[in-house]
Design a protein around this motif. Structure first.
Motif, PDB file in Angstrom:
ATOM      1  N   GLY A  48       0.819  -1.144   0.119  1.00 37.76           N
ATOM      2  CA  GLY A  48       0.108   0.235  -0.060  1.00 37.76           C
ATOM      3  C   GLY A  48       0.845   1.319   0.000  1.00 37.76           C
ATOM      4  O   GLY A  48       0.512   2.190  -0.595  1.00 37.76           O
ATOM      5  N   GLU A  49       1.995   1.086   0.977  1.00 34.33           N
ATOM      6  CA  GLU A  49       2.939   2.508   0.903  1.00 34.33           C
ATOM      7  C   GLU A  49       3.567   2.641  -0.496  1.00 34.33           C
ATOM      8  O   GLU A  49       3.444   3.774  -1.049  1.00 34.33           O
ATOM      9  CB  GLU A  49       3.939   2.245   2.022  1.00 34.33           C
ATOM     10  N   LEU A  50       3.908   1.467  -1.154  1.00 33.45           N
ATOM     11  CA  LEU A  50       4.663   1.443  -2.578  1.00 33.45           C
ATOM     12  C   LEU A  50       3.661   2.117  -3.336  1.00 33.45           C
ATOM     13  O   LEU A  50       3.907   2.818  -4.131  1.00 33.45           O
ATOM     14  CB  LEU A  50       5.198   0.152  -2.816  1.00 33.45           C
ATOM     15  N   GLY A  51       2.488   1.761  -3.533  1.00 32.85           N
ATOM     16  CA  GLY A  51       1.446   2.004  -4.412  1.00 32.85           C
ATOM     17  C   GLY A  51       1.266   3.409  -4.245  1.00 32.85           C
ATOM     18  O   GLY A  51       0.968   4.167  -5.177  1.00 32.85           O
ATOM     19  N   ALA A  52       1.038   4.112  -2.993  1.00 28.51           N
ATOM     20  CA  ALA A  52       0.915   5.170  -2.699  1.00 28.51           C
ATOM     21  C   ALA A  52       1.865   6.431  -3.173  1.00 28.51           C
ATOM     22  O   ALA A  52       1.622   7.300  -3.937  1.00 28.51           O
ATOM     23  CB  ALA A  52       0.481   5.711  -1.200  1.00 28.51           C
ATOM     24  N   ALA A  53       3.070   5.861  -3.168  1.00 26.39           N
ATOM     25  CA  ALA A  53       4.317   6.724  -3.675  1.00 26.39           C
ATOM     26  C   ALA A  53       4.321   6.717  -5.072  1.00 26.39           C
ATOM     27  O   ALA A  53       4.814   7.598  -5.694  1.00 26.39           O
ATOM     28  CB  ALA A  53       5.428   5.978  -3.058  1.00 26.39           C
ATOM     29  N   ALA A  54       3.899   5.746  -5.656  1.00 28.31           N
ATOM     30  CA  ALA A  54       3.917   5.567  -7.106  1.00 28.31           C
ATOM     31  C   ALA A  54       2.693   6.048  -7.713  1.00 28.31           C
ATOM     32  O   ALA A  54       2.695   6.049  -9.051  1.00 28.31           O
ATOM     33  CB  ALA A  54       4.380   4.028  -7.384  1.00 28.31           C
ATOM     34  N   ASN A  55       1.719   6.397  -7.116  1.00 30.31           N
ATOM     35  CA  ASN A  55       0.494   6.617  -7.547  1.00 30.31           C
ATOM     36  C   ASN A  55      -0.157   5.863  -8.451  1.00 30.31           C
ATOM     37  O   ASN A  55      -0.605   6.039  -9.524  1.00 30.31           O
ATOM     38  CB  ASN A  55       0.463   8.097  -8.227  1.00 30.31           C
ATOM     39  N   HIS A  56      -0.074   4.480  -8.262  1.00 23.24           N
ATOM     40  CA  HIS A  56      -0.398   3.317  -9.081  1.00 23.24           C
ATOM     41  C   HIS A  56      -0.644   2.239  -7.915  1.00 23.24           C
ATOM     42  O   HIS A  56       0.253   1.545  -7.295  1.00 23.24           O
ATOM     43  CB  HIS A  56       0.886   2.896 -10.001  1.00 23.24           C
ATOM     44  N   ASP A  57      -1.875   1.819  -7.704  1.00 25.70           N
ATOM     45  CA  ASP A  57      -2.318   0.576  -6.744  1.00 25.70           C
ATOM     46  C   ASP A  57      -2.211  -0.569  -7.337  1.00 25.70           C
ATOM     47  O   ASP A  57      -2.482  -0.790  -8.399  1.00 25.70           O
ATOM     48  CB  ASP A  57      -3.560   0.941  -6.152  1.00 25.70           C
ATOM     49  N   ALA A  58      -1.934  -1.391  -6.256  1.00 25.24           N
ATOM     50  CA  ALA A  58      -2.122  -3.030  -6.610  1.00 25.24           C
ATOM     51  C   ALA A  58      -3.530  -3.527  -6.092  1.00 25.24           C
ATOM     52  O   ALA A  58      -3.880  -3.020  -4.923  1.00 25.24           O
ATOM     53  CB  ALA A  58      -0.906  -3.754  -5.926  1.00 25.24           C
ATOM     54  N   ASP A  59      -3.863  -4.608  -6.356  1.00 26.53           N
ATOM     55  CA  ASP A  59      -5.152  -5.188  -5.864  1.00 26.53           C
ATOM     56  C   ASP A  59      -4.467  -6.151  -5.119  1.00 26.53           C
ATOM     57  O   ASP A  59      -3.547  -7.147  -5.439  1.00 26.53           O
ATOM     58  CB  ASP A  59      -5.775  -5.839  -7.260  1.00 26.53           C
ATOM     59  N   VAL A  60      -4.734  -6.380  -3.911  1.00 23.05           N
ATOM     60  CA  VAL A  60      -3.901  -7.222  -2.965  1.00 23.05           C
ATOM     61  C   VAL A  60      -4.978  -8.041  -1.990  1.00 23.05           C
ATOM     62  O   VAL A  60      -6.045  -7.347  -1.574  1.00 23.05           O
ATOM     63  CB  VAL A  60      -2.926  -6.395  -1.786  1.00 23.05           C
ATOM     64  N   GLU A  61      -4.825  -9.528  -2.006  1.00 31.54           N
ATOM     65  CA  GLU A  61      -5.523 -10.201  -1.085  1.00 31.54           C
ATOM     66  C   GLU A  61      -4.648 -10.875  -0.257  1.00 31.54           C
ATOM     67  O   GLU A  61      -3.775 -11.431  -0.523  1.00 31.54           O
ATOM     68  CB  GLU A  61      -6.380 -11.202  -1.963  1.00 31.54           C
ATOM     69  N   VAL A  62      -5.029 -10.819   1.042  1.00 28.52           N
ATOM     70  CA  VAL A  62      -4.269 -11.609   2.312  1.00 28.52           C
ATOM     71  C   VAL A  62      -5.026 -12.705   2.688  1.00 28.52           C
ATOM     72  O   VAL A  62      -6.096 -12.635   2.938  1.00 28.52           O
ATOM     73  CB  VAL A  62      -4.055 -10.792   3.373  1.00 28.52           C
ATOM     74  N   ALA A  63      -4.460 -13.846   2.547  1.00 29.74           N
ATOM     75  CA  ALA A  63      -5.170 -15.142   3.194  1.00 29.74           C
ATOM     76  C   ALA A  63      -4.305 -15.805   4.317  1.00 29.74           C
ATOM     77  O   ALA A  63      -3.211 -14.955   4.831  1.00 29.74           O
ATOM     78  CB  ALA A  63      -5.254 -16.051   1.816  1.00 29.74           C
ATOM     79  N   GLN A  64      -4.495 -16.747   4.662  1.00 27.99           N
ATOM     80  CA  GLN A  64      -3.967 -17.203   5.979  1.00 27.99           C
ATOM     81  C   GLN A  64      -2.329 -17.399   5.757  1.00 27.99           C
ATOM     82  O   GLN A  64      -1.528 -16.729   6.842  1.00 27.99           O
ATOM     83  CB  GLN A  64      -4.280 -18.728   6.393  1.00 27.99           C
ATOM     84  N   ASP A  65      -1.840 -17.965   4.926  1.00 27.47           N
ATOM     85  CA  ASP A  65      -0.448 -17.973   4.758  1.00 27.47           C
ATOM     86  C   ASP A  65       0.169 -17.401   3.262  1.00 27.47           C
ATOM     87  O   ASP A  65       1.337 -17.751   2.895  1.00 27.47           O
ATOM     88  CB  ASP A  65       0.097 -19.401   4.691  1.00 27.47           C
ATOM     89  N   ARG A  66      -0.610 -16.728   2.619  1.00 26.47           N
ATOM     90  CA  ARG A  66      -0.316 -16.074   1.378  1.00 26.47           C
ATOM     91  C   ARG A  66      -0.738 -14.865   0.905  1.00 26.47           C
ATOM     92  O   ARG A  66      -1.727 -14.304   1.496  1.00 26.47           O
ATOM     93  CB  ARG A  66      -0.482 -17.090   0.204  1.00 26.47           C
ATOM     94  N   VAL A  67       0.085 -14.120   0.305  1.00 25.30           N
ATOM     95  CA  VAL A  67      -0.415 -12.727  -0.221  1.00 25.30           C
ATOM     96  C   VAL A  67      -0.632 -12.542  -1.936  1.00 25.30           C
ATOM     97  O   VAL A  67       0.491 -13.051  -2.360  1.00 25.30           O
ATOM     98  CB  VAL A  67       0.350 -11.372   0.079  1.00 25.30           C
ATOM     99  N   THR A  68      -1.866 -12.431  -2.484  1.00 26.97           N
ATOM    100  CA  THR A  68      -1.892 -12.513  -4.046  1.00 26.97           C
ATOM    101  C   THR A  68      -1.721 -10.990  -4.402  1.00 26.97           C
ATOM    102  O   THR A  68      -2.623 -10.358  -3.774  1.00 26.97           O
ATOM    103  CB  THR A  68      -3.084 -13.264  -4.296  1.00 26.97           C
ATOM    104  N   VAL A  69      -0.994 -10.615  -5.345  1.00 25.50           N
ATOM    105  CA  VAL A  69      -1.211  -9.367  -5.870  1.00 25.50           C
ATOM    106  C   VAL A  69      -1.304  -9.279  -7.289  1.00 25.50           C
ATOM    107  O   VAL A  69      -0.760 -10.058  -8.135  1.00 25.50           O
ATOM    108  CB  VAL A  69       0.404  -8.784  -5.518  1.00 25.50           C
TER     109      VAL A  69
END
Length: 104
Positions: free
Chosen positions: A47-68
């Motif tokens: 989220g911080e990186l996306g805000a700095a770049a003015n370009h957001d990623a779609d992020v899903e957090v699950a129990q043991d993984r993150v999908t971007v």
């Protein structure tokens, strides 16, 4: 103006190993975080990186993984913005000891 790149151009870019693309112009990576707390730290960093770049990623957090997922809506596909953010996300994951799941 933002210019569209092909999925092949994205995949041939340095620093995006482990990312995959689809016919819809979306780049995806799954990061194996090991636990939800670590995944949430990565999501916060993304989220911080996306805000700095003015370009957001779609992020899903699950129990043991993150999908971007990355895509540039302005061009209806991928752009250099996605390559740049993918590199930064991969770097942030490494800093947290998280690796890309290469089984996709």
């Amino acid at each position: 103006m933002v210019e569209q790149i092909t999925a092949q151009q994205f995949l041939e870019s340095h620093g995006v190993d482990g990312w995959v693309t689809n016919d819809s112009g979306v780049a995806t990576a799954i990061f194996t975080s090991g636990d939800r707390a670590t995944g949430e730290r990565l999501a916060e960093r993304i989220g911080e990186l996306g805000a700095a770049a003015n370009h957001d990623a779609d992020v899903e957090v699950a129990q043991d993984r993150v999908t971007v997922r990355l895509s540039t809506h302005e061009v209806g596909g991928l752009s250099q913005r996605d390559v740049d953010l993918a590199r930064q996300i991969t770097g942030a994951a490494r800093e947290l000891g998280i690796e890309v799941d290469r089984s996709l």
